[in-house]
Write a protein that holds these residues in place. Sequence first.
Motif, mmCIF file in Angstrom:
data_model
loop_
_atom_site.group_PDB
_atom_site.id
_atom_site.type_symbol
_atom_site.label_atom_id
_atom_site.label_comp_id
_atom_site.label_asym_id
_atom_site.label_seq_id
_atom_site.Cartn_x
_atom_site.Cartn_y
_atom_site.Cartn_z
ATOM 1 N N MET A 1 0.841 -1.180 0.000
ATOM 2 C CA MET A 1 0.000 0.000 0.000
ATOM 3 C C MET A 1 0.887 1.244 0.000
ATOM 4 O O MET A 1 2.034 1.204 0.453
ATOM 5 C CB MET A 1 -0.906 0.020 1.240
ATOM 6 N N PRO A 2 0.375 2.362 -0.509
ATOM 7 C CA PRO A 2 1.179 3.574 -0.554
ATOM 8 C C PRO A 2 1.464 4.114 0.837
ATOM 9 O O PRO A 2 0.764 3.807 1.798
ATOM 10 C CB PRO A 2 0.308 4.554 -1.353
ATOM 11 N N LYS A 3 2.514 4.921 0.939
ATOM 12 C CA LYS A 3 2.892 5.492 2.220
ATOM 13 C C LYS A 3 1.886 6.541 2.694
ATOM 14 O O LYS A 3 1.748 6.791 3.877
ATOM 15 C CB LYS A 3 4.289 6.111 2.119
ATOM 16 N N ASN A 4 1.194 7.175 1.732
ATOM 17 C CA ASN A 4 0.199 8.174 2.089
ATOM 18 C C ASN A 4 -0.891 7.529 2.937
ATOM 19 O O ASN A 4 -1.564 6.600 2.505
ATOM 20 C CB ASN A 4 -0.415 8.775 0.814
ATOM 21 N N GLY A 5 -1.093 8.019 4.167
ATOM 22 C CA GLY A 5 -2.014 7.395 5.103
ATOM 23 C C GLY A 5 -3.443 7.356 4.620
ATOM 24 O O GLY A 5 -4.130 6.344 4.744
ATOM 25 N N LEU A 6 -3.938 8.453 4.060
ATOM 26 C CA LEU A 6 -5.323 8.520 3.613
ATOM 27 C C LEU A 6 -5.561 7.560 2.454
ATOM 28 O O LEU A 6 -6.559 6.840 2.421
ATOM 29 C CB LEU A 6 -5.675 9.951 3.190
ATOM 30 N N ALA A 7 -4.637 7.542 1.486
ATOM 31 C CA ALA A 7 -4.773 6.634 0.354
ATOM 32 C C ALA A 7 -4.736 5.186 0.829
ATOM 33 O O ALA A 7 -5.479 4.336 0.333
ATOM 34 C CB ALA A 7 -3.670 6.897 -0.662
ATOM 35 N N HIS A 8 -3.857 4.896 1.785
ATOM 36 C CA HIS A 8 -3.756 3.550 2.347
ATOM 37 C C HIS A 8 -5.079 3.116 2.948
ATOM 38 O O HIS A 8 -5.584 2.020 2.674
ATOM 39 C CB HIS A 8 -2.664 3.531 3.415
ATOM 40 N N THR B 1 -5.701 13.008 -21.335
ATOM 41 C CA THR B 1 -5.336 11.595 -21.471
ATOM 42 C C THR B 1 -3.834 11.393 -21.344
ATOM 43 O O THR B 1 -3.374 10.402 -20.769
ATOM 44 C CB THR B 1 -5.827 11.029 -22.810
ATOM 45 N N ARG B 2 -3.046 12.318 -21.877
ATOM 46 C CA ARG B 2 -1.593 12.212 -21.736
ATOM 47 C C ARG B 2 -1.194 12.279 -20.262
ATOM 48 O O ARG B 2 -0.335 11.518 -19.808
ATOM 49 C CB ARG B 2 -0.911 13.321 -22.547
ATOM 50 N N ARG B 3 -1.825 13.191 -19.532
ATOM 51 C CA ARG B 3 -1.546 13.286 -18.091
ATOM 52 C C ARG B 3 -2.039 12.041 -17.359
ATOM 53 O O ARG B 3 -1.388 11.545 -16.431
ATOM 54 C CB ARG B 3 -2.207 14.535 -17.504
ATOM 55 N N TYR B 4 -3.177 11.550 -17.780
ATOM 56 C CA TYR B 4 -3.779 10.370 -17.145
ATOM 57 C C TYR B 4 -2.864 9.155 -17.284
ATOM 58 O O TYR B 4 -2.620 8.432 -16.309
ATOM 59 C CB TYR B 4 -5.132 10.091 -17.799
ATOM 60 N N LEU B 5 -2.361 8.928 -18.486
ATOM 61 C CA LEU B 5 -1.473 7.792 -18.735
ATOM 62 C C LEU B 5 -0.253 7.856 -17.827
ATOM 63 O O LEU B 5 0.123 6.857 -17.188
ATOM 64 C CB LEU B 5 -1.050 7.782 -20.197
ATOM 65 N N LYS B 6 0.351 9.003 -17.745
ATOM 66 C CA LYS B 6 1.540 9.165 -16.913
ATOM 67 C C LYS B 6 1.213 8.942 -15.438
ATOM 68 O O LYS B 6 1.947 8.255 -14.719
ATOM 69 C CB LYS B 6 2.124 10.568 -17.111
ATOM 70 N N LYS B 7 0.088 9.490 -14.994
ATOM 71 C CA LYS B 7 -0.268 9.390 -13.577
ATOM 72 C C LYS B 7 -0.567 7.951 -13.174
ATOM 73 O O LYS B 7 -0.150 7.497 -12.103
ATOM 74 C CB LYS B 7 -1.472 10.273 -13.275
ATOM 75 N N VAL B 8 -1.281 7.216 -14.021
ATOM 76 C CA VAL B 8 -1.596 5.819 -13.697
ATOM 77 C C VAL B 8 -0.320 4.991 -13.604
ATOM 78 O O VAL B 8 -0.155 4.184 -12.683
ATOM 79 C CB VAL B 8 -2.561 5.212 -14.733
ATOM 80 N N LEU B 9 0.604 5.191 -14.532
ATOM 81 C CA LEU B 9 1.850 4.426 -14.514
ATOM 82 C C LEU B 9 2.681 4.737 -13.274
ATOM 83 O O LEU B 9 3.287 3.839 -12.675
ATOM 84 C CB LEU B 9 2.654 4.713 -15.782
ATOM 85 N N VAL B 10 2.707 5.991 -12.873
ATOM 86 C CA VAL B 10 3.447 6.375 -11.664
ATOM 87 C C VAL B 10 2.758 5.817 -10.426
ATOM 88 O O VAL B 10 3.397 5.260 -9.527
ATOM 89 C CB VAL B 10 3.568 7.911 -11.567
ATOM 90 N N THR B 11 1.430 5.934 -10.391
ATOM 91 C CA THR B 11 0.673 5.490 -9.225
ATOM 92 C C THR B 11 0.736 3.979 -9.056
ATOM 93 O O THR B 11 0.769 3.472 -7.928
ATOM 94 C CB THR B 11 -0.793 5.944 -9.342
ATOM 95 N N GLU B 12 0.770 3.251 -10.167
ATOM 96 C CA GLU B 12 0.797 1.790 -10.078
ATOM 97 C C GLU B 12 2.015 1.302 -9.298
ATOM 98 O O GLU B 12 1.949 0.283 -8.588
ATOM 99 C CB GLU B 12 0.803 1.166 -11.475
ATOM 100 N N LYS B 13 3.112 2.025 -9.370
ATOM 101 C CA LYS B 13 4.320 1.631 -8.665
ATOM 102 C C LYS B 13 4.128 1.623 -7.157
ATOM 103 O O LYS B 13 4.846 0.929 -6.433
ATOM 104 C CB LYS B 13 5.484 2.554 -9.046
ATOM 105 N N LEU B 14 3.157 2.387 -6.676
ATOM 106 C CA LEU B 14 2.870 2.407 -5.233
ATOM 107 C C LEU B 14 2.278 1.092 -4.749
ATOM 108 O O LEU B 14 2.352 0.770 -3.572
ATOM 109 C CB LEU B 14 1.876 3.542 -4.906
ATOM 110 N N TYR B 15 1.683 0.333 -5.675
ATOM 111 C CA TYR B 15 0.942 -0.858 -5.300
ATOM 112 C C TYR B 15 1.611 -2.153 -5.745
ATOM 113 O O TYR B 15 1.052 -3.235 -5.548
ATOM 114 C CB TYR B 15 -0.473 -0.790 -5.888
ATOM 115 N N ILE B 16 2.767 -2.063 -6.365
ATOM 116 C CA ILE B 16 3.466 -3.265 -6.821
ATOM 117 C C ILE B 16 4.326 -3.847 -5.689
ATOM 118 O O ILE B 16 5.046 -3.106 -5.048
ATOM 119 C CB ILE B 16 4.347 -2.949 -8.058
#
Length: 224
Positions: A41-48, A209-224
Amino acid sequence: METKKAELDELATKRIKNLTKSVKQISKTEPQQITQVRIKMPKNGLAHKRASEYQGQIAKQSERFEIDTSLVLAVMHTESHFNPLAKSHIPAFGLMQIVPTSAGVDVNRFLYELDEPMSPPYLYVVDNNIEAGTAYLHLLNDRYLSAIKDPLSRKYCMIAAYNTGAGNVASVFNADGSRNIKRAARVINSLSPERVLEALQQGLPYNETRRYLKKVLVTEKLYI
């Protein structure tokens, strides 16, 4: 006061010793198997906290539709930040921001043989929304974009298509701007995944959509 504190400390110590002794005795007479499940889970408490509320449903639908849990979490995080009552201007609804008249229709046809949109009240139900969003990712990956051979290239296109549709993704790779995904797939298959990602980031018709693609790829790393 100090005498009383010492007595309390001594009593607490005795209780701990007795508890430890009891646990050891139980473990000898009744062996138990303990299973531990670790979820990144991400380090961010609320997101967790918010993500953990839906972990069971996400795991179930991820396995069912063969979509990585980390990707479902990243999409959900990016789309609604885990708000089950989210609504966009489009409008799209719920955790995974399903558009009733596009993804909603596709998923209804796929799962229930219903040629109709999903209703907002239906999409505000957590289980329904997670099922619909994960099923739509499956449709993109296994049906609409299935002609793309490289799994990573297909994943990049799938993420972009979740936001803007497979037709807009195809238009990036067709010289005439055609929305034909089979023609686009032939071009995509001639490129490395890195070049596919670069083309999407530069050629997608909408900045969102360009921003969305980048954000999803970055965010996914929080959950791997």
